[in-house]
Enzyme design. Structure first.
Site, PDB file in Angstrom:
ATOM      1  N   ASP A  37       0.741  -1.125   0.561  1.00 26.44           N
ATOM      2  CA  ASP A  37       0.150  -0.102   0.139  1.00 26.44           C
ATOM      3  C   ASP A  37       0.939   1.289  -0.014  1.00 26.44           C
ATOM      4  OD1 ASP A  37      -2.506   1.331   0.742  1.00 26.44           O
ATOM      5  OD2 ASP A  37      -2.123   1.004   2.650  1.00 26.44           O
ATOM      6  N   HIS A  38       0.518   2.311  -1.229  1.00 25.08           N
ATOM      7  CA  HIS A  38       1.288   3.349  -1.124  1.00 25.08           C
ATOM      8  C   HIS A  38       3.092   3.185  -0.663  1.00 25.08           C
ATOM      9  CE1 HIS A  38      -2.262   5.911  -1.254  1.00 25.08           C
ATOM     10  NE2 HIS A  38      -3.081   5.347   0.260  1.00 25.08           N
TER      11      HIS A  38
ATOM     12  N   HIS B 118      -7.657  10.361   3.926  1.00 27.24           N
ATOM     13  CA  HIS B 118      -7.232   8.887   4.754  1.00 27.24           C
ATOM     14  C   HIS B 118      -7.575   9.734   5.935  1.00 27.24           C
ATOM     15  CE1 HIS B 118      -4.240   7.945   1.332  1.00 27.24           C
ATOM     16  NE2 HIS B 118      -4.972   6.971   1.838  1.00 27.24           N
TER      17      HIS B 118
ATOM     18  N   HIS C 130      -9.614   4.441  -1.948  1.00 32.25           N
ATOM     19  CA  HIS C 130      -9.016   4.987  -0.596  1.00 32.25           C
ATOM     20  C   HIS C 130      -9.427   5.521   0.724  1.00 32.25           C
ATOM     21  CE1 HIS C 130      -4.631   3.269  -1.790  1.00 32.25           C
ATOM     22  NE2 HIS C 130      -5.141   3.163  -2.631  1.00 32.25           N
ATOM     23  N   GLY C 131      -9.190   6.077   1.843  1.00 30.06           N
ATOM     24  CA  GLY C 131      -9.616   6.182   2.699  1.00 30.06           C
ATOM     25  C   GLY C 131     -10.986   5.665   3.157  1.00 30.06           C
TER      26      GLY C 131
ATOM     27  N   SER D 270     -12.753   4.385   5.906  1.00 32.14           N
ATOM     28  CA  SER D 270     -13.091   5.180   6.790  1.00 32.14           C
ATOM     29  C   SER D 270     -13.245   6.027   7.334  1.00 32.14           C
ATOM     30  CB  SER D 270     -11.909   5.220   8.399  1.00 32.14           C
ATOM     31  OG  SER D 270     -11.312   4.226   8.108  1.00 32.14           O
TER      32      SER D 270
ATOM     33  N   VAL E  51      -9.150  -0.251   3.957  1.00 36.06           N
ATOM     34  CA  VAL E  51      -9.826   0.623   5.135  1.00 36.06           C
ATOM     35  C   VAL E  51      -8.474  -0.011   5.930  1.00 36.06           C
ATOM     36  CG1 VAL E  51     -11.475   0.128   6.962  1.00 36.06           C
ATOM     37  CG2 VAL E  51     -11.928  -0.497   4.840  1.00 36.06           C
TER      38      VAL E  51
ATOM     39  N   THR F  24      -7.903   3.270   8.735  1.00 35.34           N
ATOM     40  CA  THR F  24      -7.781   3.663  10.570  1.00 35.34           C
ATOM     41  C   THR F  24      -8.474   3.448  11.213  1.00 35.34           C
ATOM     42  OG1 THR F  24      -7.844   6.123   8.757  1.00 35.34           O
ATOM     43  CG2 THR F  24      -8.700   6.227  11.059  1.00 35.34           C
TER      44      THR F  24
END
Ligand code: G3H
Ligand code: ZN
Length: 286
Positions: free
Chosen positions: A81-82, A183, A211-212, A214, A234, A236
């Site tokens: 991821d990233h 995010h 993405h992000g 949450s 997911v 956070t």
């Protein structure tokens, strides 16, 4: 016959659902994701950021996931991821990761594209899938005090033209779209630009990731899935469930054997994963 990563995502796209991609940095989170996938007969993606990868060890994670796949037959993929550095991408691919997210979104469009092309040409020879990010998805996977508005600028959202050019030239498989997703969790609620996603999807045939994951209301995530999102990231919400439960358990449980107070932590994280799998529509799609 076991499906490969491309077939798993293609199946999701045709079936109108998404596969949840959950960050794991320790055995307990991993166990929570495994439990949820097994209970709900759902495919899943385990993902690690470069920091999480260094902490766990890419080869260790691959072994644990292989063991789970062999025992249950449930399709679980592993995603880096990233990754900002291509060296990290190549290392994870060599260790056995299935999906590799090369994130050059902080670079210029041209430099990002040049790197993405190199990554794709190398990794497609190894039958890996490559995810790219054109427009930087802001924020970090934590509970933020501020509002989303202060983090975001609509001028930085992915445009249909950029997406068309970048995906055609790079040959990448998955595009991490920036359409109002950020995010972390904020004071206010995200508002995805679904119209824009629709326009992007009209020009390219790749998979999309959101993405992000949450804090985005389920209805909005489902609308994004309708328009080609097959991977919902997911982090956070899992981290918060882990940390808050652990803090409670440590306060009330004087047990010295750590593994004995972890079941509550695992259940709390598992609950979040199950909710996200249901939201993605991946239940019984193994
Ligand atoms: O790449 C990871 C995800 O985009 C996580 O986002 O922390 O907002 O769930 P999140
Ligand atoms: Zn992300």
């Amino acid at each position: 016959m076991e499906l490969n990563a491309k077939q798993i995502l293609a199946k999701a796209k045709t079936g109108g659902y998404a596969v949840g991609a959950f960050n794991a940095a320790n055995w307990e989170t991993l166990k929570a994701i495994f439990n949820a996938a097994e209970k709900l007969h759902s495919p899943a993606i385990i993902e690690t950021s470069p920091g999480e990868t260094d902490y766990l060890g890419a080869e260790n994670l691959v072994c644990l996931v292989d063991n789970f796949r062999a025992r249950t037959g449930i399709p679980i993929l592993i995603n880096l991821d990233h990754a900002l550095e291509t060296a990290k991408v190549y290392h994870a691919a060599k260790a056995g990761y299935d999906l590799l997210h090369y994130d050059g979104s902080k670079l210029s469009f041209e430099v990002n594209l040049k790197h993405a092309k190199e990554v794709v040409s190398r990794l497609h020879r190894q039958n890996k899938l490559v995810e790219v990010e054109i427009n930087h998805i802001t924020g970090g996977s934590e509970a933020h005090r501020g509002s989303i508005k202060s983090m975001q600028n609509q001028a930085d959202y992915t445009t249909p033209d950029q997406a068309k050019m970048f995906m055609a030239e790079s040959g990448a498989d998955i595009l991490a779209v920036s359409i109002g997703n950020v995010h972390g969790i904020y004071r206010d609620t995200p508002k995805l630009d679904i119209k824009r996603l629709k326009q992007i999807a009209a020009g390219v045939s790749c998979f999309f990731s959101l993405h992000g994951g949450s804090g985005i209301p389920a209805g909005q995530v489902r609308a994004a899935i309708k328009h080609g999102v097959v991977k919902v990231n997911v982090n956070t919400e899992l981290r918060l469930a882990f940390r808050d439960t652990l803090a409670k358990v440590i306060k009330t449980n004087k047990e010295a054997a750590v593994y004995k107070f972890m079941p509550d932590v695992i259940s709390a994280v598992q609950k979040v994963v199950e909710t996200k799998m249901k939201m993605c529509g991946s239940v019984n799609k193994k």
